[in-house]
Write a protein that holds these residues in place. Sequence first.
Motif, PDB file in Angstrom:
ATOM      1  N   TYR A   1       0.847  -1.191   0.000  1.00  0.00           N
ATOM      2  CA  TYR A   1       0.000   0.000   0.000  1.00  0.00           C
ATOM      3  C   TYR A   1       0.884   1.243   0.000  1.00  0.00           C
ATOM      4  O   TYR A   1       1.453   1.623   1.021  1.00  0.00           O
ATOM      5  N   THR A   2       1.041   1.837  -1.174  1.00  0.00           N
ATOM      6  CA  THR A   2       1.849   3.046  -1.302  1.00  0.00           C
ATOM      7  C   THR A   2       1.026   4.117  -2.007  1.00  0.00           C
ATOM      8  O   THR A   2      -0.109   3.885  -2.431  1.00  0.00           O
ATOM      9  N   ALA A   3       1.628   5.290  -2.153  1.00  0.00           N
ATOM     10  CA  ALA A   3       0.928   6.372  -2.844  1.00  0.00           C
ATOM     11  C   ALA A   3       0.718   6.051  -4.316  1.00  0.00           C
ATOM     12  O   ALA A   3      -0.225   6.537  -4.941  1.00  0.00           O
ATOM     13  N   GLY A   4       1.579   5.182  -4.866  1.00  0.00           N
ATOM     14  CA  GLY A   4       1.496   4.897  -6.294  1.00  0.00           C
ATOM     15  C   GLY A   4       0.966   3.530  -6.649  1.00  0.00           C
ATOM     16  O   GLY A   4       0.717   3.238  -7.820  1.00  0.00           O
ATOM     17  N   PHE A   5       0.779   2.660  -5.644  1.00  0.00           N
ATOM     18  CA  PHE A   5       0.325   1.293  -5.928  1.00  0.00           C
ATOM     19  C   PHE A   5      -0.406   0.717  -4.732  1.00  0.00           C
ATOM     20  O   PHE A   5       0.037   0.855  -3.582  1.00  0.00           O
ATOM     21  N   VAL A   6      -1.516   0.045  -4.990  1.00  0.00           N
ATOM     22  CA  VAL A   6      -2.257  -0.698  -3.974  1.00  0.00           C
ATOM     23  C   VAL A   6      -2.639  -2.041  -4.584  1.00  0.00           C
ATOM     24  O   VAL A   6      -3.320  -2.083  -5.615  1.00  0.00           O
ATOM     25  N   GLY A   7      -2.189  -3.129  -3.980  1.00  0.00           N
ATOM     26  CA  GLY A   7      -2.511  -4.433  -4.547  1.00  0.00           C
ATOM     27  C   GLY A   7      -1.726  -5.546  -3.892  1.00  0.00           C
ATOM     28  O   GLY A   7      -1.185  -5.396  -2.790  1.00  0.00           O
ATOM     29  N   VAL A   8      -1.646  -6.677  -4.596  1.00  0.00           N
ATOM     30  CA  VAL A   8      -0.991  -7.879  -4.074  1.00  0.00           C
ATOM     31  C   VAL A   8       0.340  -8.102  -4.780  1.00  0.00           C
ATOM     32  O   VAL A   8       0.399  -8.157  -6.013  1.00  0.00           O
ATOM     33  N   LEU A   9       1.406  -8.224  -3.996  1.00  0.00           N
ATOM     34  CA  LEU A   9       2.733  -8.565  -4.519  1.00  0.00           C
ATOM     35  C   LEU A   9       3.342  -9.742  -3.761  1.00  0.00           C
ATOM     36  O   LEU A   9       4.283 -10.364  -4.237  1.00  0.00           O
TER      37      LEU A   9
ATOM     38  N   PRO B   1      -8.833  -1.043   4.951  1.00  0.00           N
ATOM     39  CA  PRO B   1      -8.327   0.079   4.150  1.00  0.00           C
ATOM     40  C   PRO B   1      -8.298   1.405   4.906  1.00  0.00           C
ATOM     41  O   PRO B   1      -7.427   2.239   4.655  1.00  0.00           O
ATOM     42  N   GLU B   2      -9.228   1.612   5.824  1.00  0.00           N
ATOM     43  CA  GLU B   2      -9.249   2.863   6.581  1.00  0.00           C
ATOM     44  C   GLU B   2      -7.987   3.016   7.422  1.00  0.00           C
ATOM     45  O   GLU B   2      -7.416   4.106   7.515  1.00  0.00           O
ATOM     46  N   THR B   3      -7.545   1.920   8.021  1.00  0.00           N
ATOM     47  CA  THR B   3      -6.314   1.960   8.813  1.00  0.00           C
ATOM     48  C   THR B   3      -5.111   2.222   7.927  1.00  0.00           C
ATOM     49  O   THR B   3      -4.218   3.014   8.273  1.00  0.00           O
TER      50      THR B   3
ATOM     51  N   ALA C   1      -0.335   6.664   3.141  1.00  0.00           N
ATOM     52  CA  ALA C   1       0.235   5.450   2.550  1.00  0.00           C
ATOM     53  C   ALA C   1       1.198   4.817   3.543  1.00  0.00           C
ATOM     54  O   ALA C   1       1.431   5.342   4.644  1.00  0.00           O
ATOM     55  N   LEU C   2       1.754   3.695   3.171  1.00  0.00           N
ATOM     56  CA  LEU C   2       2.780   3.030   3.979  1.00  0.00           C
ATOM     57  C   LEU C   2       4.152   3.245   3.346  1.00  0.00           C
ATOM     58  O   LEU C   2       4.255   3.384   2.140  1.00  0.00           O
ATOM     59  N   PRO C   3       5.222   3.281   4.174  1.00  0.00           N
ATOM     60  CA  PRO C   3       5.267   3.160   5.633  1.00  0.00           C
ATOM     61  C   PRO C   3       4.553   4.323   6.334  1.00  0.00           C
ATOM     62  O   PRO C   3       4.398   5.398   5.770  1.00  0.00           O
ATOM     63  N   SER C   4       4.174   4.061   7.588  1.00  0.00           N
ATOM     64  CA  SER C   4       3.473   5.052   8.378  1.00  0.00           C
ATOM     65  C   SER C   4       3.917   4.919   9.833  1.00  0.00           C
ATOM     66  O   SER C   4       4.677   4.005  10.171  1.00  0.00           O
ATOM     67  N   PRO C   5       3.449   5.814  10.730  1.00  0.00           N
ATOM     68  CA  PRO C   5       3.811   5.668  12.146  1.00  0.00           C
ATOM     69  C   PRO C   5       3.375   4.333  12.742  1.00  0.00           C
ATOM     70  O   PRO C   5       3.966   3.850  13.708  1.00  0.00           O
TER      71      PRO C   5
ATOM     72  N   TYR D   1       2.869   1.356  10.721  1.00  0.00           N
ATOM     73  CA  TYR D   1       3.455   0.247   9.958  1.00  0.00           C
ATOM     74  C   TYR D   1       4.797   0.682   9.374  1.00  0.00           C
ATOM     75  O   TYR D   1       4.870   1.650   8.617  1.00  0.00           O
ATOM     76  N   SER D   2       5.837  -0.069   9.713  1.00  0.00           N
ATOM     77  CA  SER D   2       7.199   0.342   9.347  1.00  0.00           C
ATOM     78  C   SER D   2       7.598  -0.038   7.937  1.00  0.00           C
ATOM     79  O   SER D   2       8.678   0.315   7.477  1.00  0.00           O
ATOM     80  N   SER D   3       6.744  -0.786   7.241  1.00  0.00           N
ATOM     81  CA  SER D   3       7.038  -1.203   5.872  1.00  0.00           C
ATOM     82  C   SER D   3       5.870  -0.862   4.967  1.00  0.00           C
ATOM     83  O   SER D   3       4.725  -0.735   5.424  1.00  0.00           O
ATOM     84  N   ASP D   4       6.149  -0.727   3.673  1.00  0.00           N
ATOM     85  CA  ASP D   4       5.049  -0.534   2.727  1.00  0.00           C
ATOM     86  C   ASP D   4       4.386  -1.863   2.377  1.00  0.00           C
ATOM     87  O   ASP D   4       3.373  -1.889   1.691  1.00  0.00           O
ATOM     88  N   HIS D   5       4.960  -2.963   2.853  1.00  0.00           N
ATOM     89  CA  HIS D   5       4.361  -4.287   2.679  1.00  0.00           C
ATOM     90  C   HIS D   5       3.663  -4.700   3.972  1.00  0.00           C
ATOM     91  O   HIS D   5       4.136  -4.407   5.069  1.00  0.00           O
ATOM     92  N   ILE D   6       2.559  -5.419   3.829  1.00  0.00           N
ATOM     93  CA  ILE D   6       1.751  -5.841   4.962  1.00  0.00           C
ATOM     94  C   ILE D   6       2.045  -7.314   5.255  1.00  0.00           C
ATOM     95  O   ILE D   6       2.091  -8.138   4.345  1.00  0.00           O
ATOM     96  N   ALA D   7       2.221  -7.617   6.535  1.00  0.00           N
ATOM     97  CA  ALA D   7       2.583  -8.984   6.927  1.00  0.00           C
ATOM     98  C   ALA D   7       1.469  -9.976   6.577  1.00  0.00           C
ATOM     99  O   ALA D   7       0.283  -9.694   6.761  1.00  0.00           O
ATOM    100  N   LEU D   8       1.871 -11.129   6.069  1.00  0.00           N
ATOM    101  CA  LEU D   8       0.959 -12.249   5.831  1.00  0.00           C
ATOM    102  C   LEU D   8       1.289 -13.357   6.831  1.00  0.00           C
ATOM    103  O   LEU D   8       2.443 -13.538   7.216  1.00  0.00           O
ATOM    104  N   ALA D   9       0.263 -14.091   7.231  1.00  0.00           N
ATOM    105  CA  ALA D   9       0.480 -15.241   8.115  1.00  0.00           C
ATOM    106  C   ALA D   9      -0.545 -16.313   7.787  1.00  0.00           C
ATOM    107  O   ALA D   9      -1.700 -16.005   7.476  1.00  0.00           O
ATOM    108  N   ALA D  10      -0.105 -17.558   7.844  1.00  0.00           N
ATOM    109  CA  ALA D  10      -1.001 -18.684   7.600  1.00  0.00           C
ATOM    110  C   ALA D  10      -0.624 -19.822   8.540  1.00  0.00           C
ATOM    111  O   ALA D  10       0.552 -19.992   8.896  1.00  0.00           O
ATOM    112  N   GLU D  11      -1.627 -20.576   8.940  1.00  0.00           N
ATOM    113  CA  GLU D  11      -1.413 -21.752   9.799  1.00  0.00           C
ATOM    114  C   GLU D  11      -1.746 -23.004   8.984  1.00  0.00           C
ATOM    115  O   GLU D  11      -2.767 -23.038   8.287  1.00  0.00           O
TER     116      GLU D  11
END
Length: 265
Positions: A205-213, A234-236, A242-246, A248-258
């Motif tokens: 989630y950046t100013a220039g791109f929002v999607g899955v990478l 999306p509101e958060t 955009a990200l990074p933000s205060p 979230y320290s990365s422009d990528h969002i953590a994924l987790a699966a069990e």
Amino acid sequence: DHWKEWLEPELRAMGYEGVYKQKTRESMGQDGKMDGCAIVYRKQRFSLIEKHALEFNHVAMSRAKQFKNDKALQCLLKDNVALVLVLEVLHNGQAAGPNGRVCVATTHIYQNQGFPNVKIWQVMTLVRELEKFTVPRQLPLVLTGDLNSMLDSAVYEFLHNNVVSASHPELMDDAQGILENAELRHGLQLRDSHEFMGKDMITNYTAGFVGVLDYIWYTAERLRATRVLDQVDPETLSEHTALPSPQYSSDHIALAAEFELSAPR
């Protein structure tokens, strides 16, 4: 060196061990100044059986004679790497044996959107190596990483469908001839752990791109995804534009699966 001086000691203090592979960009200066890939595991739950690294530069140079011109080889020297571990499940400190082993791989694929041929070549190369490594041993596989490829990309189609349609638009963009004579198919039964979330999924989630990478793939023969981490709303994400933000320290969002691991059939 953030890995050696901070990340590794902090993770170890919390009960984790890890393996790190730096990118191969020696020209960028002293050791430790370049990013890379890491796999971290909880010591009480897993023991490390094997570790392997794949340097895409090395693979490309070893196959130089397969390319019709030097442009193809030069285009592939992007310094990206992949890391592969074989972990064995521990039950109360006791090893589960060969049937309790799983292969975990991660990578960071080339970023430039102008070179989809490099992306698909890197992913094809990694998957082919993983197939040769895991199938004869019946090793279940978890493949994670920043693939820098969207849901409509040739990379996603290759992983999801085991093959890429010859008419895919990204295969037409191969001025360097990287994909000439490439067999874009594989035999792993891979599943996207977050596929059910569809187009609402966001990992970047950046100013220039929002999607899955970014993705967590797994082989379905012996692994079952039982749950995944909820999507950040999306509101958060947009609270600070955009990200990074205060928050979230990365422009990528953590994924987790069990996952649930079953015995071989």
